[in-house]
Design a protein around this motif. Sequence first.
Motif, PDB file in Angstrom:
ATOM      1  N   TYR A  10       1.647  -2.704  -2.091  1.00 51.93           N
ATOM      2  CA  TYR A  10       1.390  -1.414  -2.722  1.00 51.93           C
ATOM      3  C   TYR A  10      -0.111  -1.199  -2.768  1.00 51.93           C
ATOM      4  CZ  TYR A  10       0.323  -4.219  -6.838  1.00 51.93           C
ATOM      5  OH  TYR A  10      -0.212  -5.142  -7.699  1.00 51.93           O
ATOM      6  N   SER A  11      -0.528  -0.072  -3.336  1.00 52.59           N
ATOM      7  CA  SER A  11      -1.948   0.191  -3.516  1.00 52.59           C
ATOM      8  C   SER A  11      -2.360  -0.196  -4.921  1.00 52.59           C
ATOM      9  CB  SER A  11      -2.270   1.669  -3.290  1.00 52.59           C
ATOM     10  OG  SER A  11      -2.198   1.984  -1.931  1.00 52.59           O
ATOM     11  N   ASP A  13      -4.719   0.359  -7.810  1.00 49.90           N
ATOM     12  CA  ASP A  13      -5.559   1.469  -8.252  1.00 49.90           C
ATOM     13  C   ASP A  13      -6.678   0.950  -9.134  1.00 49.90           C
ATOM     14  OD1 ASP A  13      -3.927   3.220  -6.898  1.00 49.90           O
ATOM     15  OD2 ASP A  13      -2.742   3.741  -8.660  1.00 49.90           O
ATOM     16  N   LYS A  40     -11.950  -5.111   1.148  1.00 43.48           N
ATOM     17  CA  LYS A  40     -11.524  -3.781   1.572  1.00 43.48           C
ATOM     18  C   LYS A  40     -12.710  -2.858   1.309  1.00 43.48           C
ATOM     19  CE  LYS A  40      -7.058  -4.827   2.097  1.00 43.48           C
ATOM     20  NZ  LYS A  40      -6.049  -4.377   3.022  1.00 43.48           N
ATOM     21  N   ALA A  46      -9.881   1.730   2.056  1.00 40.95           N
ATOM     22  CA  ALA A  46      -9.440   2.197   0.739  1.00 40.95           C
ATOM     23  C   ALA A  46      -9.600   3.713   0.684  1.00 40.95           C
ATOM     24  CB  ALA A  46     -10.252   1.534  -0.371  1.00 40.95           C
ATOM     25  N   HIS A  54      -7.821   3.617  -4.290  1.00 44.21           N
ATOM     26  CA  HIS A  54      -6.511   3.045  -3.983  1.00 44.21           C
ATOM     27  C   HIS A  54      -6.709   2.025  -2.865  1.00 44.21           C
ATOM     28  CE1 HIS A  54      -5.062   6.406  -6.384  1.00 44.21           C
ATOM     29  NE2 HIS A  54      -5.758   7.200  -5.597  1.00 44.21           N
ATOM     30  N   PRO A  56      -5.041  -0.597  -0.508  1.00 38.06           N
ATOM     31  CA  PRO A  56      -3.730  -1.021  -0.014  1.00 38.06           C
ATOM     32  C   PRO A  56      -3.655  -2.535   0.140  1.00 38.06           C
ATOM     33  CG  PRO A  56      -5.029  -0.129   1.784  1.00 38.06           C
ATOM     34  CD  PRO A  56      -5.837   0.060   0.527  1.00 38.06           C
TER      35      PRO A  56
END
Length: 101
Positions: A10-11, A13, A40, A46, A54, A56
């Motif tokens: 999932y992302s 946050d 990332k 992102a 976000h 991933p």
Amino acid sequence: MSSMVQGDAYSLDVTIKNNGSPINIADVKAVEFTLFNFKKIYPGEAEYSDGKFHIPLTQQETFRLPKLCQMQVRVKFKSGDVIGSEIKQIDVAHALSKAVL
């Protein structure tokens, strides 16, 4: 940040604040998110929307995370300033199954 389970996909946050206020995305050139032993980058890997970044995460990436995972963020502003965050600790629960779904 809350805990995650190995094998989750999932992302993640993340809200970045500077002196207690959310950063102005218009002032940001790049953001580096380091989670355990991988990075990332925003923009690129992102995304940003609704005041949050976000990040991933794939099942393969979360399977490699240790039970206590450190995360740090570094922001490069358009002014040239680079500011790093304190290191945050994320709890990662172990998964019984190591199969990628």
